[in-house]
Design a protein around this motif. Structure first.
Motif, PDB file in Angstrom:
ATOM      1  N   VAL A  59       3.055  11.331  56.015  1.00  0.00           N
ATOM      2  CA  VAL A  59       2.515  10.075  55.483  1.00  0.00           C
ATOM      3  C   VAL A  59       1.281  10.384  54.650  1.00  0.00           C
ATOM      4  CG1 VAL A  59       1.512   7.824  56.047  1.00  0.00           C
ATOM      5  CG2 VAL A  59       3.355   8.747  57.481  1.00  0.00           C
ATOM      6  N   LEU A  60       1.265   9.880  53.413  1.00  0.00           N
ATOM      7  CA  LEU A  60       0.054   9.914  52.590  1.00  0.00           C
ATOM      8  C   LEU A  60      -0.557   8.536  52.713  1.00  0.00           C
ATOM      9  CD1 LEU A  60       1.296  11.674  49.312  1.00  0.00           C
ATOM     10  CD2 LEU A  60       0.021  12.685  51.205  1.00  0.00           C
ATOM     11  N   LEU A  61      -1.765   8.463  53.250  1.00  0.00           N
ATOM     12  CA  LEU A  61      -2.330   7.168  53.631  1.00  0.00           C
ATOM     13  C   LEU A  61      -3.646   6.860  52.935  1.00  0.00           C
ATOM     14  CD1 LEU A  61      -2.327   4.692  55.578  1.00  0.00           C
ATOM     15  CD2 LEU A  61      -3.422   6.178  57.276  1.00  0.00           C
ATOM     16  N   ASP A  62      -3.608   5.843  52.074  1.00  0.00           N
ATOM     17  CA  ASP A  62      -4.832   5.347  51.445  1.00  0.00           C
ATOM     18  C   ASP A  62      -5.632   4.595  52.501  1.00  0.00           C
ATOM     19  OD1 ASP A  62      -6.713   4.443  49.577  1.00  0.00           O
ATOM     20  OD2 ASP A  62      -5.532   2.653  49.135  1.00  0.00           O
ATOM     21  N   LEU A  63      -6.947   4.818  52.530  1.00  0.00           N
ATOM     22  CA  LEU A  63      -7.752   4.160  53.568  1.00  0.00           C
ATOM     23  C   LEU A  63      -8.164   2.747  53.190  1.00  0.00           C
ATOM     24  CD1 LEU A  63     -10.016   7.059  54.893  1.00  0.00           C
ATOM     25  CD2 LEU A  63      -8.035   6.008  56.006  1.00  0.00           C
ATOM     26  N   VAL A  73      -3.920   1.607  60.411  1.00  0.00           N
ATOM     27  CA  VAL A  73      -2.555   2.146  60.280  1.00  0.00           C
ATOM     28  C   VAL A  73      -2.460   3.480  61.023  1.00  0.00           C
ATOM     29  CG1 VAL A  73      -0.814   2.996  58.652  1.00  0.00           C
ATOM     30  CG2 VAL A  73      -2.215   0.999  58.058  1.00  0.00           C
ATOM     31  N   LEU A  74      -3.474   4.316  60.837  1.00  0.00           N
ATOM     32  CA  LEU A  74      -3.492   5.627  61.499  1.00  0.00           C
ATOM     33  C   LEU A  74      -3.459   5.467  63.018  1.00  0.00           C
ATOM     34  CD1 LEU A  74      -3.845   8.716  61.483  1.00  0.00           C
ATOM     35  CD2 LEU A  74      -6.310   8.344  61.300  1.00  0.00           C
ATOM     36  N   ARG A  75      -4.293   4.572  63.545  1.00  0.00           N
ATOM     37  CA  ARG A  75      -4.339   4.381  65.005  1.00  0.00           C
ATOM     38  C   ARG A  75      -3.017   3.862  65.524  1.00  0.00           C
ATOM     39  NH1 ARG A  75      -9.277   1.856  63.802  1.00  0.00           N
ATOM     40  NH2 ARG A  75     -10.975   3.382  63.838  1.00  0.00           N
ATOM     41  N   ARG A  76      -2.424   2.917  64.775  1.00  0.00           N
ATOM     42  CA  ARG A  76      -1.120   2.370  65.199  1.00  0.00           C
ATOM     43  C   ARG A  76      -0.063   3.481  65.197  1.00  0.00           C
ATOM     44  NH1 ARG A  76       0.062  -2.955  63.932  1.00  0.00           N
ATOM     45  NH2 ARG A  76       2.141  -2.457  64.722  1.00  0.00           N
ATOM     46  N   LEU A  77      -0.023   4.257  64.113  1.00  0.00           N
ATOM     47  CA  LEU A  77       0.943   5.357  64.015  1.00  0.00           C
ATOM     48  C   LEU A  77       0.808   6.322  65.187  1.00  0.00           C
ATOM     49  CD1 LEU A  77       0.926   6.504  60.271  1.00  0.00           C
ATOM     50  CD2 LEU A  77       2.916   5.746  61.584  1.00  0.00           C
ATOM     51  N   ARG A  78      -0.425   6.650  65.518  1.00  0.00           N
ATOM     52  CA  ARG A  78      -0.673   7.644  66.567  1.00  0.00           C
ATOM     53  C   ARG A  78      -0.301   7.146  67.967  1.00  0.00           C
ATOM     54  NH1 ARG A  78       0.279  10.973  63.801  1.00  0.00           N
ATOM     55  NH2 ARG A  78      -1.032  12.459  62.717  1.00  0.00           N
ATOM     56  N   VAL A  83       3.671  12.264  63.398  1.00  0.00           N
ATOM     57  CA  VAL A  83       3.927  12.585  61.996  1.00  0.00           C
ATOM     58  C   VAL A  83       2.619  13.030  61.310  1.00  0.00           C
ATOM     59  CG1 VAL A  83       3.603  10.168  61.254  1.00  0.00           C
ATOM     60  CG2 VAL A  83       4.922  11.738  59.819  1.00  0.00           C
ATOM     61  N   PRO A  84       2.656  14.120  60.533  1.00  0.00           N
ATOM     62  CA  PRO A  84       1.436  14.521  59.830  1.00  0.00           C
ATOM     63  C   PRO A  84       0.960  13.421  58.882  1.00  0.00           C
ATOM     64  CG  PRO A  84       3.203  16.141  59.468  1.00  0.00           C
ATOM     65  CD  PRO A  84       3.791  15.009  60.246  1.00  0.00           C
ATOM     66  N   VAL A  85      -0.343  13.159  58.897  1.00  0.00           N
ATOM     67  CA  VAL A  85      -0.926  12.132  58.037  1.00  0.00           C
ATOM     68  C   VAL A  85      -2.008  12.778  57.175  1.00  0.00           C
ATOM     69  CG1 VAL A  85      -2.283   9.993  57.958  1.00  0.00           C
ATOM     70  CG2 VAL A  85      -0.487  10.271  59.694  1.00  0.00           C
ATOM     71  N   VAL A  86      -1.845  12.664  55.863  1.00  0.00           N
ATOM     72  CA  VAL A  86      -2.880  13.127  54.935  1.00  0.00           C
ATOM     73  C   VAL A  86      -3.540  11.882  54.351  1.00  0.00           C
ATOM     74  CG1 VAL A  86      -3.366  14.383  52.804  1.00  0.00           C
ATOM     75  CG2 VAL A  86      -1.639  15.261  54.400  1.00  0.00           C
ATOM     76  N   VAL A  87      -4.842  11.763  54.595  1.00  0.00           N
ATOM     77  CA  VAL A  87      -5.588  10.582  54.195  1.00  0.00           C
ATOM     78  C   VAL A  87      -6.054  10.702  52.745  1.00  0.00           C
ATOM     79  CG1 VAL A  87      -7.888   9.605  54.551  1.00  0.00           C
ATOM     80  CG2 VAL A  87      -6.320   9.858  56.494  1.00  0.00           C
ATOM     81  N   LEU A  88      -5.938   9.606  52.014  1.00  0.00           N
ATOM     82  CA  LEU A  88      -6.432   9.562  50.634  1.00  0.00           C
ATOM     83  C   LEU A  88      -7.712   8.746  50.644  1.00  0.00           C
ATOM     84  CD1 LEU A  88      -3.028   8.568  48.946  1.00  0.00           C
ATOM     85  CD2 LEU A  88      -3.840  10.861  49.529  1.00  0.00           C
ATOM     86  N   ASP A 102     -11.051  12.800  62.875  1.00  0.00           N
ATOM     87  CA  ASP A 102     -11.317  12.756  64.312  1.00  0.00           C
ATOM     88  C   ASP A 102     -10.301  11.876  65.030  1.00  0.00           C
ATOM     89  OD1 ASP A 102     -13.450  14.513  64.352  1.00  0.00           O
ATOM     90  OD2 ASP A 102     -14.948  12.961  64.005  1.00  0.00           O
ATOM     91  N   ALA A 103      -9.751  10.885  64.317  1.00  0.00           N
ATOM     92  CA  ALA A 103      -8.790   9.953  64.922  1.00  0.00           C
ATOM     93  C   ALA A 103      -7.356  10.486  64.847  1.00  0.00           C
ATOM     94  CB  ALA A 103      -8.887   8.587  64.255  1.00  0.00           C
ATOM     95  N   GLY A 104      -7.167  11.685  64.320  1.00  0.00           N
ATOM     96  CA  GLY A 104      -5.828  12.260  64.358  1.00  0.00           C
ATOM     97  C   GLY A 104      -5.155  12.460  63.010  1.00  0.00           C
TER      98      GLY A 104
END
Ligand code: CA
Length: 242
Positions: A59-63, A73-78, A83-88, A102-104
């Motif tokens: 997942v490429l995730l815009d903050l 979204v990150l917390r819900r996913l986790r 799934v690997p998440v790369v934050v934008l 820190d949140a994963g």
């Protein structure tokens, strides 16, 4: 146009979560051109829905999303997915990316970035997921002249044994486990000093400097233990290079 294989087996599915249409298009086109299969979401609610329905490999995730914070979204996913998440993240929100790591989150890209940097991060994240998701994994890690045998707890540089103190070894071991990805100060501090490690920030720098003198060819210009300013450190695993 040369289409390179998607790296790990059948084309990986990548979910792009980004509300800005032009930027989302740039991401989709860049990824599609490399043979990845792309899923898109323009807000937090559809991101969760698409992730649940299609089980993406990355997942490429815009903050900054219109209906909720990307962190949500990150917390819900986790709650149900590794799934690997790369934050934008936008440059003016530097603190947020540390919070996300820190949140994963697995890694981050600071906007603006080019297609080359995007592909490097994507490859590292997918390879890491593949390496640690299946099979026993190799106990010997190699990058450049460095070799770390985690079963034997042996570190060598250009075949020559290196003596690490227990703290240096713990730091190195933590970086190897996340090789190619950024590791936050907090994760390193806790790995070595436990939950109250945050007070040891200065000590961390001292130990990292000592480690560099032992494993870097030129400690003044580290090529292996890379500093991510204000965030942490990244152990280069060679895989991010084009
Ligand atoms: Ca945005």
């Amino acid at each position: 146009v040369t289409v390179e294989p998607a790296g790990e087996g059948p084309a990986a599915r990548i979910l792009v979560v980004e509300d800005e249409p032009r930027f989302r298009r740039f991401l989709s086109v860049s990824l599609g051109a490399r043979g990845y299969r792309v899923l898109e979401a323009g807000d937090a609610a559809s991101a969760i829905r698409v992730a649940a329905e299609h089980a993406p490999d990355l997942v490429l995730l815009d903050l900054g999303l219109p209906d909720a914070d990307g962190m949500e979204v990150l917390r819900r996913l986790r709650e149900w997915s590794e799934v690997p998440v790369v934050v934008l993240s936008a440059r003016e929100r530097e603190g947020q990316k540390v919070e996300a790591l820190d949140a994963g989150a697995d890694d981050y890209l600071t906007k603006p970035f080019g297609a080359g940097e995007l592909m490097a991060r994507v490859r590292v994240a997918l390879r890491h997921a593949g390496r640690f998701g299946a099979g026993p994994g190799d106990s010997v890690f190699r990058t450049g002249d460095l070799e770390v045998d985690r079963a034997a707890r042996r570190v060598t540089v250009r075949g020559r044994p290196v003596h690490c103190t227990p703290i240096e070894y713990r730091l190195l071991q933590t970086l190897v486990r996340h090789a190619g990805r950024v590791v936050t100060h907090r994760i390193l501090l806790e790995a070595v000093w436990g939950p109250h490690g945050a007070e040891q920030m200065h000590t961390l720098r001292v130990h990292m400097a000592a480690l560099r003198r032992k494993i870097e060819e030129d400690p003044a210009r580290p090529g292996l233990l890379v500093t991510e300013a204000g965030v942490g450190y990244r152990l280069d695993d060679g895989g991010g290079r084009e």
